[in-house]
Design an enzyme around this catalytic site. Structure first.
Site, short mmCIF file in Angstrom:
data_model
loop_
_atom_site.label_atom_id
_atom_site.label_comp_id
_atom_site.label_asym_id
_atom_site.label_seq_id
_atom_site.Cartn_x
_atom_site.Cartn_y
_atom_site.Cartn_z
N GLY A 581 0.83 -1.21 0.00
CA GLY A 581 0.00 0.00 0.00
C GLY A 581 0.86 1.25 0.00
O GLY A 581 2.09 1.20 0.06
N THR A 582 0.19 2.36 -0.11
CA THR A 582 0.87 3.64 -0.06
C THR A 582 0.26 4.50 1.02
O THR A 582 -0.96 4.50 1.23
CB THR A 582 0.75 4.39 -1.41
OG1 THR A 582 -0.63 4.54 -1.74
CG2 THR A 582 1.47 3.63 -2.50
N GLY A 584 0.56 8.46 3.33
CA GLY A 584 0.55 9.88 3.02
C GLY A 584 1.87 10.38 2.50
O GLY A 584 1.92 11.37 1.77
N GLY A 586 4.78 7.99 1.61
CA GLY A 586 5.67 6.90 1.26
C GLY A 586 4.93 5.64 0.94
O GLY A 586 3.70 5.57 1.06
N VAL A 588 4.37 1.43 1.58
CA VAL A 588 4.44 0.48 2.68
C VAL A 588 4.73 -0.90 2.13
O VAL A 588 4.06 -1.36 1.19
CB VAL A 588 3.13 0.47 3.50
CG1 VAL A 588 3.24 -0.48 4.68
CG2 VAL A 588 2.79 1.87 3.98
N LYS A 602 7.67 1.48 6.05
CA LYS A 602 7.21 2.67 5.36
C LYS A 602 8.42 3.40 4.79
O LYS A 602 9.27 3.90 5.53
CB LYS A 602 6.43 3.60 6.29
CG LYS A 602 5.88 4.83 5.56
CD LYS A 602 5.24 5.82 6.52
CE LYS A 602 3.90 5.31 7.02
NZ LYS A 602 3.20 6.34 7.82
N ASP A 702 -4.97 13.33 12.50
CA ASP A 702 -5.40 12.62 11.29
C ASP A 702 -5.98 11.26 11.66
O ASP A 702 -5.61 10.22 11.12
CB ASP A 702 -4.25 12.45 10.30
CG ASP A 702 -4.73 12.04 8.91
OD1 ASP A 702 -5.95 12.09 8.66
OD2 ASP A 702 -3.89 11.67 8.07
#
Length: 876
Positions: A581-582, A584, A586, A588, A602, A702
């Site tokens: 996955g990506t 915010g 970078g 992962v 990350k 967040d």
């Protein structure tokens, strides 16, 4: 004993009514205009044409803490309806309530009332003894459920309230027997005595209640004896629940007279004998739950096949023998059929293939079911779960199973099945769990298994399967668990695969051997000698793989260079196949370390590392995560600052984000109600720790379902601290120059105020909590919270429809509490929101009544159920 003070006999006027209402203190001054407004204009009060109070009704906006005894009911002689549910009222019901002689509706449900019931609830003799005027003989609706009344028995005098239509005494502490006098309540439509400690038998007089449509006696534990045959006279019954008691004997044949019955729950008793064939007369029956009894003789009656409206049939955990009736093929509305753990024999009738809406089929643990598995099961296009394990089926798996395109669970283990695994299994794109172990399958694992994107768990142990290309196939599947032991597999398998799943998963395959294959680093150097490839035979005794000097999990003791080399090896120089996955700032990756441990990585790419904002976020996350220690906050194992790239190393969360889980139907159904509530609790406690228990408060800024990660046990962890800030309550530095966070979770005040404080996290938590319960982002609900339309929304309509409505009272209680907390956190005014410490404390205190059934609970009730105080009460 009750006090013997008599009620005033003088007639009352609107002035005296107003005086009683004002003196009660139930309404704040700004509502009453400091006494200048007439009560008929106050919220929650309705008057007749003469200005006399007729209705006092719970209102969502203006109630506050009050004492039920502070109202002088004797001054409200025309009161016909008193509705005060969900207000945490304590103490006894005041004796003055007996003055309300024309009261028709009394709802004091889900409070903390205790003691005995007042004598006016039917005890006319007591009223005469106390020389009290008035009684409640005109009551048609009486709901005292969810309190703590401690009477040794349900007052038999309630049988004198001949006008009662609704009687709900559920979820209290009543003991003793059900009064035979209840048979006098011939107008009764609804009777609920669920979740008390009642004992004895059901009085035959219950059969006199010819208008009764709902009867719930579930969960009393000590109710016993035979179920009275006179219940067959209550021909209006639509819902009958006698489950979770200790009833014995046979189901009365007279139950066949209850032709209006829609739902019948008799599970978890000690019923025996046979099911009467007359059950086949109940043509309107939709739910039939008879599991967990002691039915001993004969077969399941074929007459059940007449119940064409049946949606759920559960006969599991009994002793039924003989064959599954072929007539079950007529139940074309059935979506749930459970016959597991009986002693059924013979074959599965091919007529099962007619059940086009069937979603769940459980036949496991019958031992004597045998013969071939019918190919007609392939017609069940809605089937999601199929369990035929622990039987004696033989022959091959029907190739028609490949048509079950929504199947996500298939368990055939411990049978006598043989032949090859059909290639058509590769068509089951939704399949997550497959267990074919302890059979006689031969041949290879079909390469078509590589087309199963959802497959997580594969168990093929104790068969005669063989293959020489096992390693490449299994690596392609990215399974969470696998067991291929005790087959005939041969050839090489990588040490990486063995370490990921343990040696036990591959034992008993004499021709299988481990290859320690470590590819060289991608580097400008060309003179690096190639890494050696070794062969190691898998032994039955499990040994730990040798680790390099120093545990990678102690990465803080490494310098950047060594850490970087380890990561490059583990990810094959950040190959995209390891990317999961990506984030915010970078990408992962999933990385398996030399010692076999799995971590999440990350990685901040070079062009991102050169961006000052990304570099700041990276260093910010390191700063905060090295200072916090909480079981529900993601653990940072280390970081690396390297000339090529920078990365953070975390504990690996196998389930990914809560956002993904809620949007994947299979994952969402696995995240059941108890797990969802625990996710909400985990997040609440983590945020409370950040805001109130750290040396200097940390605001996450967040909080969203994307940043809540789940491990394999579905435990929640708060992650992604790249935008977090330390909070100094006395500093102007709490101002920020920009809004950060995820759209849809950002507190509304940040649109006009750039002050950073913990109340923005509280709002975001409210969104996350509601999204977890609803299964989707609650944008529409949030938009109507401040409107009158919002008050009309029912809890039932807010629940994730992919999960069944919870039936356990403890689960219902927790869902109500979660939604109540979420709504309190979503207040538009940040000062009116609770702190996360208050939220965490409310969770730990568990001071909330059990709410059941769900269809009666509205958004209005949820908003006031826990936090009923005024806006200023949450001011920090």
């Amino acid at each position: 004993m009750w006090a013997t003070s008599a009620f005033p006999n003088s007639s009352c006027t609107p002035t005296s009514e107003a005086s009683a209402l004002l003196r009660s203190g139930w309404w704040p001054d700004h509502v009453t205009g400091n006494g200048s407004l007439p009560p008929c204009k106050w919220p929650g009060i309705r008057c007749d044409a003469h200005g006399s109070v007729r209705i006092v009704q719970w209102n969502t906006s203006y109630w506050r803490d009050f004492n039920l005894g502070s109202m002088n009911f004797s001054l409200l002689p025309n009161l016909a309806s008193l509705e005060l549910p969900f207000l945490a009222l304590t103490g006894r019901i005041p004796l003055q309530i007996c003055a309300l002689s024309i009261l028709a509706l009394l709802d004091l449900s889900y409070n903390f009332l205790s003691g005995e019931l007042p004598p006016c609830l039917g005890n006319l003799t007591m009223l005469e003894t106390l020389e009290l005027e008035g009684n409640l003989s005109n009551l048609t609706y009486l709901d005292l459920s969810g309190n703590q009344f401690l009477s040794e028995s349900v007052p038999s005098e309630i049988g004198n309230l001949k006008s009662l239509v609704i009687l709900d005494l559920s979820s209290n502490n009543f003991s003793g027997e059900i009064p035979i006098e209840f048979g006098h309540l011939t107008a009764l439509i609804f009777l609920d005595l669920y979740n008390n400690s009642l004992s004895g038998t059901i009085p035959p007089s219950i059969g006199n209640l010819s208008n009764l449509t709902y009867l719930n006696l579930r969960g009393n534990q000590f109710l016993s004896g035979s179920v009275t045959s006179e219940m067959g006279n209550s021909k209006s019954l639509a819902i009958l629940d006698l489950s979770l008691n200790n009833f014995s004997g046979e189901i009365p044949v007279e139950f066949g007279h209850l032709t209006a019955l829609i739902e019948l729950y008799l599970y978890n008793n000690s019923l025996s004998g046979t099911i009467p064939p007359s059950i086949g007369n109940l043509s309107n029956l939709t739910y039939l739950y008879l599991q967990g009894n002691q039915f001993l003789s004969g077969s399941v009656p074929s007459e059940i096949g007449n119940l064409k409206s049946l949606a759920v049939l559960d006969l599991s955990l009994n002793n039924f023998s003989e064959e599954i009736p072929v007539e079950f093929g007529r139940l074309t509305e059935l979506y749930h059929l459970d016959l597991h753990n009986n002693s059924l024999s013979g074959t599965i009738p091919p007529s099962i293939g007619n059940l086009s809406t069937l979603t769940y089929l459980y036949l496991q643990g019958n031992q004597f079911l045998s013969g071939s598995v019918p190919s007609e099961i392939g017609n069940l296009k809605s089937l999601a779960v199929l369990d035929l394990s622990l039987n004696n089926f033989s022959g091959e798996i029907p190739v028609e199973f490949g048509r079950l395109i929504v199947l996500y669970y298939l368990d055939l283990h411990n049978n006598s099945l043989s032949g090859t695994i059909p290639l058509s299994i590769g068509n089951l794109k939704s399949l997550a769990e497959l267990d074919l172990s302890l059979n006689n399958f031969s041949g290879e694992i079909p390469v078509e298994f590589g087309r199963l994107p959802a497959l997580d768990h594969l168990d093929l142990h104790n068969n005669s399967l063989s293959s020489t290309i096992l390693g490449s196939l299994i690596e392609h599947l990215h399974l969470r668990s696998i067991n291929l032991s005790y087959n005939l597999f041969t050839g090489p398998i990588s040490d990486r695969l063995v370490t990921a799943h343990s040696r036990n998963a591959f034992l008993g395959n004499k021709g299988l051997y481990i290859v320690k294959d470590r590819p060289p680093l991608r580097s400008d150097r060309t003179d690096r000698p190639p890494l050696r490839s070794d062969r190691t035979k898998i032994r039955d005794e499990t040994k730990e793989m040798p680790e390099k000097d120093g545990d990678f999990m102690s990465i803080w003791n490494y310098d950047g260079k060594i850490a970087y080399e380890d990561i490059v090896k583990a990810t094959e120089d950040f190959d995209i196949k390891y990317c999961v996955g990506t984030g915010g700032y970078g990408s992962v990756y999933r990385a398996e370390l030399p010692n076999g441990k799995i971590v999440a990585l990350k990685k901040l790419h070079r062009f991102e590392a050169e961006d000052p904002s990304f570099d700041k976020n990276f260093r910010n996350e390191v700063k905060h995560l090295t200072s916090v220690r909480h079981r529900s906050i993601i653990r940072l194992y280390g970081f690396c600052l390297h000339q090529r790239c920078m990365f953070l190393i975390y504990e690996y969360m196998g389930r990914g984000s809560l956002f993904y889980t809620l949007r994947n139907d299979i994952e969402a159904m696995e995240l059941d109600w108890p797990k969802r509530v625990n996710v909400i609790w985990d997040v609440a406690h983590a945020l409370s720790y950040l805001h109130h228990d750290c040396p200097q408060p940390i605001v996450h800024r967040d909080v969203s379902t994307n940043n809540i990660l789940l491990n394999d046990e579905m435990q929640a962890f708060v992650s992604d601290f790249g935008t977090a800030r330390l909070l100094d309550p006395d500093s102007s530095s709490n101002f920020t120059a920009n809004i950060v966070g995820t759209r849809g979770y950002i507190a509304p005040e940040l649109a006009y105020s750039l002050v950073v404080n913990e109340k923005s996290d509280v709002y975001s938590f409210g969104v996350v909590a509601m999204e977890t319960i609803m299964g989707k982002h609650p944008a529409e609900i949030i938009s109507v919270l401040s409107t009158s339309k919002g008050e009309e929304i029912m809890l039932l309509d807010m629940l994730d429809q992919r999960l069944p409505i919870p039936r356990r009272s403890s689960v219902a209680k927790n869902i109500v509490q979660a939604m109540s907390l979420a709504l309190a956190c979503l207040s538009a005014d940040p000062k009116s929101r609770p702190t996360m410490k208050q939220v965490s404390g409310a969770i730990l205190a568990q001071k909330i009544p059990i709410v059941e059934p769900f269809h009666a609970v509205s958004l209005a009730q949820l908003r006031q159920n826990l936090f009923r105080t005024s806006t200023s009460s949450w001011s920090s």
